[in-house]
Design an enzyme around this catalytic site. Structure first.
Site, PDB file in Angstrom:
ATOM      1  N   GLU A   1      -5.426  -1.853   5.146  1.00  0.00           N
ATOM      2  CA  GLU A   1      -4.952  -1.016   4.046  1.00  0.00           C
ATOM      3  C   GLU A   1      -4.968  -1.830   2.748  1.00  0.00           C
ATOM      4  O   GLU A   1      -3.976  -2.512   2.434  1.00  0.00           O
ATOM      5  CB  GLU A   1      -3.520  -0.536   4.311  1.00  0.00           C
ATOM      6  CG  GLU A   1      -3.356   0.336   5.528  1.00  0.00           C
ATOM      7  CD  GLU A   1      -2.111   1.217   5.446  1.00  0.00           C
ATOM      8  OE1 GLU A   1      -2.259   2.440   5.446  1.00  0.00           O
ATOM      9  OE2 GLU A   1      -0.998   0.674   5.346  1.00  0.00           O
TER      10      GLU A   1
ATOM     11  N   HIS B   1       3.537  -3.609   7.012  1.00  0.00           N
ATOM     12  CA  HIS B   1       3.049  -2.652   6.009  1.00  0.00           C
ATOM     13  C   HIS B   1       3.228  -3.267   4.617  1.00  0.00           C
ATOM     14  O   HIS B   1       4.233  -3.922   4.344  1.00  0.00           O
ATOM     15  CB  HIS B   1       3.804  -1.324   6.118  1.00  0.00           C
ATOM     16  CG  HIS B   1       3.144  -0.239   5.320  1.00  0.00           C
ATOM     17  ND1 HIS B   1       3.263  -0.164   3.949  1.00  0.00           N
ATOM     18  CD2 HIS B   1       2.337   0.783   5.689  1.00  0.00           C
ATOM     19  CE1 HIS B   1       2.536   0.867   3.527  1.00  0.00           C
ATOM     20  NE2 HIS B   1       1.972   1.458   4.553  1.00  0.00           N
TER      21      HIS B   1
HETATM   22  P1  13P Z   1      -1.562   6.893   1.372  1.00  0.00           P
HETATM   23  O1  13P Z   1      -2.356   7.618   2.419  1.00  0.00           O
HETATM   24  O2  13P Z   1      -0.507   7.741   0.734  1.00  0.00           O
HETATM   25  O3  13P Z   1      -2.431   6.172   0.397  1.00  0.00           O
HETATM   26  O4  13P Z   1      -0.725   5.751   2.153  1.00  0.00           O
HETATM   27  C1  13P Z   1      -1.403   4.889   2.984  1.00  0.00           C
HETATM   28  C2  13P Z   1      -0.395   4.139   3.748  1.00  0.00           C
HETATM   29  O5  13P Z   1       0.303   3.313   3.212  1.00  0.00           O
HETATM   30  C3  13P Z   1      -0.259   4.468   5.187  1.00  0.00           C
HETATM   31  O6  13P Z   1       0.497   3.520   5.846  1.00  0.00           O
END
Ligand code: 13P
Length: 262
Positions: A173, A101
């Site tokens: 992400e 992450h």
């Molecule tokens: P948000 O949905 O708060 O932008 O976070 C995304 C995230 O990091 C999920 O792992």
């Protein structure tokens, strides 16, 4: 397994460092409530803090909501104070684990090499890795987003043996979209997911690969994302802590699956 054979949509809630044990249990019950009584349901996974895993597991046992962990250690066992091994997560009832992450990459020294070590450990268990990748704003601005993300994936999978029964979830992400209230455009996400699948072309013919998106996903636009064939699901942070938002996201998954006859 051929691409597309795992077409069920997937909704993962990453609770990050929020909620105590009692709150987590109550919230898990809320999530269960959202899912009961529906024939068509996306695969739902919630990732509470370590401290709440075993109590939340009791709530989820024999339900259609699965348990995931937010991270794991890099060793099998031993004198690693504060770390939690993948075997311990298995023991705690986790079916999934997030690795790489961006918050852990940025704040906890989780380099590509660390992510690779974790991938190798997970490959020896029945847990499903949720490999998080994503480019910083500078890489996107420079036109290097795809190269950056594909590089992260290659490093993560270097020397990892995946069998035909293996399942891999890649969570795209982009750093600039996390916690910002503004998600990446659907077109940008589709383009990146296509690049990811192309990069893993030989691999995804033999394993079950899902590519999901995370970054400011909320109930208002989850449908737009989930209706895309190349977006297998969403990884949700902030909105996963608001039950009505999370419900709207799960419902968007249900609507898409119903409309597309999945
Ligand atoms: P948000 O949905 O708060 O932008 O976070 C995304 C995230 O990091 C999920 O792992």
């Amino acid at each position: 397994m051929e691409q597309g054979s795992l077409s069920m949509k997937m909704i993962i809630g990453n609770w990050k460092m929020h909620l105590g044990i009692r709150e987590s249990v109550a919230y898990a019950r809320g999530v269960l409530h959202i899912t009961v009584g529906h024939d068509v349901l996306p695969e739902v996974v919630i990732c509470p803090s370590f401290t709440a895993l075993s109590e939340v597991r009791k709530v989820l046992v024999r339900t259609r909501v699965a348990l995931g962990a937010q991270t794991m250690g890099t060793e099998r066992f031993g004198a690693y104070t504060g770390d939690v091994s993948v075997a311990q997560l298995d023991d705690a009832g986790c079916g999934f684990v997030l690795i790489g992450h961006s918050e852990r990459r940025a704040m906890n020294g989780e380099t590509d090499a660390v992510v690779n070590t974790k991938m190798k450990l997970i490959a020896q268990t029945s847990l499903v890795p949720i490999l998080c990748v994503g480019e910083p704003k500078a890489a996107r601005d420079a036109g290097n987003a795809e190269a950056y993300v594909i590089g992260q994936i290659h490093e993560a999978l270097r020397g990892v043996t995946l069998s035909s029964s293996s399942r891999l979830i890649v969570a795209y992400e982009p750093l600039w979209a996390i916690g910002k209230g503004e998600a990446a455009t659907v077109a940008d996400v589709v383009a990146m997911h296509t690049a990811i699948r192309n990069a893993l072309k030989t691999l995804y013919k033999t394993i079950a690969l899902q590519v999901i998106y995370g970054g400011s996903v909320d109930g208002a636009h989850a449908y737009q994302l989930l209706r895309e064939q190349s977006i297998d699901g969403v990884l949700v942070g902030g909105a996963s802590l608001k039950i009505h938002e999370f419900e709207a996201i799960v419902n968007a998954g249900r609507e898409v699956m119903t409309a597309q006859n999945i």
